[in-house]
Design an enzyme around this catalytic site. Sequence first.
Site, PDB file in Angstrom:
ATOM      1  N   HIS A  14      -3.730   5.645  10.050  1.00  0.00           N
ATOM      2  CA  HIS A  14      -2.988   6.706  10.057  1.00  0.00           C
ATOM      3  C   HIS A  14      -3.720   7.720  11.063  1.00  0.00           C
ATOM      4  CE1 HIS A  14      -5.315   7.025   6.391  1.00  0.00           C
ATOM      5  NE2 HIS A  14      -5.618   8.311   6.833  1.00  0.00           N
ATOM      6  N   GLY A  53     -14.594   8.469   5.619  1.00  0.00           N
ATOM      7  CA  GLY A  53     -13.893   9.041   4.609  1.00  0.00           C
ATOM      8  C   GLY A  53     -12.295   8.607   4.539  1.00  0.00           C
ATOM      9  N   ASP A 108       1.444  15.755   5.912  1.00  0.00           N
ATOM     10  CA  ASP A 108       0.464  15.497   4.834  1.00  0.00           C
ATOM     11  C   ASP A 108       0.654  16.292   3.384  1.00  0.00           C
ATOM     12  OD1 ASP A 108      -2.620  14.134   4.820  1.00  0.00           O
ATOM     13  OD2 ASP A 108      -2.109  15.657   3.373  1.00  0.00           O
ATOM     14  N   ASN A 134      -9.623   8.607  10.373  1.00  0.00           N
ATOM     15  CA  ASN A 134     -10.916   8.273   9.667  1.00  0.00           C
ATOM     16  C   ASN A 134     -10.985   6.476   9.434  1.00  0.00           C
ATOM     17  OD1 ASN A 134     -11.567  10.982   9.104  1.00  0.00           O
ATOM     18  ND2 ASN A 134     -10.200  11.016   7.481  1.00  0.00           N
ATOM     19  N   HIS A 194      -4.183  11.598  11.723  1.00  0.00           N
ATOM     20  CA  HIS A 194      -3.847  12.915  11.390  1.00  0.00           C
ATOM     21  C   HIS A 194      -3.820  13.752  12.680  1.00  0.00           C
ATOM     22  CE1 HIS A 194      -6.035  12.831   7.284  1.00  0.00           C
ATOM     23  NE2 HIS A 194      -6.603  11.763   7.923  1.00  0.00           N
ATOM     24  N   CYS A 207       0.872  -1.289   0.074  1.00  0.00           N
ATOM     25  CA  CYS A 207       0.105  -0.162  -0.071  1.00  0.00           C
ATOM     26  C   CYS A 207       0.730   1.168  -0.114  1.00  0.00           C
ATOM     27  CB  CYS A 207      -1.104  -0.049   1.195  1.00  0.00           C
ATOM     28  SG  CYS A 207      -0.419   0.548   2.721  1.00  0.00           S
ATOM     29  N   CYS A 256       2.653   1.798   3.292  1.00  0.00           N
ATOM     30  CA  CYS A 256       4.027   0.894   3.183  1.00  0.00           C
ATOM     31  C   CYS A 256       5.005   1.330   2.519  1.00  0.00           C
ATOM     32  CB  CYS A 256       3.456  -0.578   3.028  1.00  0.00           C
ATOM     33  SG  CYS A 256       2.371  -1.283   4.352  1.00  0.00           S
TER      34      CYS A 256
HETATM   35  P1  5GP Z   1      -7.893   9.862   4.903  1.00  0.00           P
HETATM   36  O1  5GP Z   1      -8.783  10.408   4.051  1.00  0.00           O
HETATM   37  O2  5GP Z   1      -7.412   8.222   4.215  1.00  0.00           O
HETATM   38  O3  5GP Z   1      -8.043   9.917   6.403  1.00  0.00           O
HETATM   39  O4  5GP Z   1      -6.410  10.525   4.702  1.00  0.00           O
HETATM   40  C1  5GP Z   1      -5.260  10.460   3.782  1.00  0.00           C
HETATM   41  C2  5GP Z   1      -4.308  11.414   3.616  1.00  0.00           C
HETATM   42  O5  5GP Z   1      -3.171  10.945   3.199  1.00  0.00           O
HETATM   43  C3  5GP Z   1      -5.074  12.464   2.981  1.00  0.00           C
HETATM   44  O6  5GP Z   1      -5.036  13.811   4.063  1.00  0.00           O
HETATM   45  C4  5GP Z   1      -3.961  12.902   2.067  1.00  0.00           C
HETATM   46  O7  5GP Z   1      -4.001  14.382   1.591  1.00  0.00           O
HETATM   47  C5  5GP Z   1      -2.860  12.014   2.269  1.00  0.00           C
HETATM   48  N1  5GP Z   1      -1.992  11.779   1.234  1.00  0.00           N
HETATM   49  C6  5GP Z   1      -2.427  10.941   0.320  1.00  0.00           C
HETATM   50  N2  5GP Z   1      -1.295  10.346  -0.529  1.00  0.00           N
HETATM   51  C7  5GP Z   1      -0.368  11.063   0.085  1.00  0.00           C
HETATM   52  C8  5GP Z   1       1.070  10.949  -0.306  1.00  0.00           C
HETATM   53  O8  5GP Z   1       1.624  10.389  -1.346  1.00  0.00           O
HETATM   54  N3  5GP Z   1       2.002  11.664   0.543  1.00  0.00           N
HETATM   55  C9  5GP Z   1       1.532  12.137   1.624  1.00  0.00           C
HETATM   56  N4  5GP Z   1       2.549  12.738   2.258  1.00  0.00           N
HETATM   57  N5  5GP Z   1       0.331  12.367   1.982  1.00  0.00           N
HETATM   58  C10 5GP Z   1      -0.604  11.729   1.224  1.00  0.00           C
HETATM   59 ZN    ZN Z   2       0.379  -0.411   4.572  1.00  0.00          ZN
END
Ligand code: 5GP
Ligand code: ZN
Length: 118
Positions: free
Chosen positions: A95, A88, A28, A82, A97, A2, A5
Amino acid sequence: MCLFCKIVEKNIPANIELENDDFVAFHDINPKAPIHILAIPKKHVDSFNEVSAETMSGMTTFIQELTKKLGIDKSGYRVITNVGENGGQEVKHLHWHVIGGSKLRWDHLADADPKDFF
Ligand code: 5GP
Ligand code: ZN
């Protein structure tokens, strides 16, 4: 493997703020506040649904260390995870935030109108 990972394995670059044997925290790519960090366990866990109490114990200490390093422990911040479709969750690797650096409004995070809830 993923996306997160791949960040753990350093196959994809990330701006890493803090790292130890078990956890890593990186900025982020699309910040919602002046400070927006994602803190993750290195071992893949899909979401909060599957995480062990042992991992959460280490996660707690790691996030506390992170907020001190960022200098937001006293001014305040939010910690959010989330889960699943309604939560969402876009990336299926647990992860947290960690968001701060300014006075946070709820609409930093909300994109829904209450009239759409029912
Ligand atoms: P989720 O919506 O799954 O709770 O949050 C995923 C977060 O990962 C989002 O805030 C998005 O901006 C961040 N994100 C997605 N792809 C990448 C990436 O390649 N690098 C980093 N640093 N953040 C990412
Ligand atoms: Zn993973």
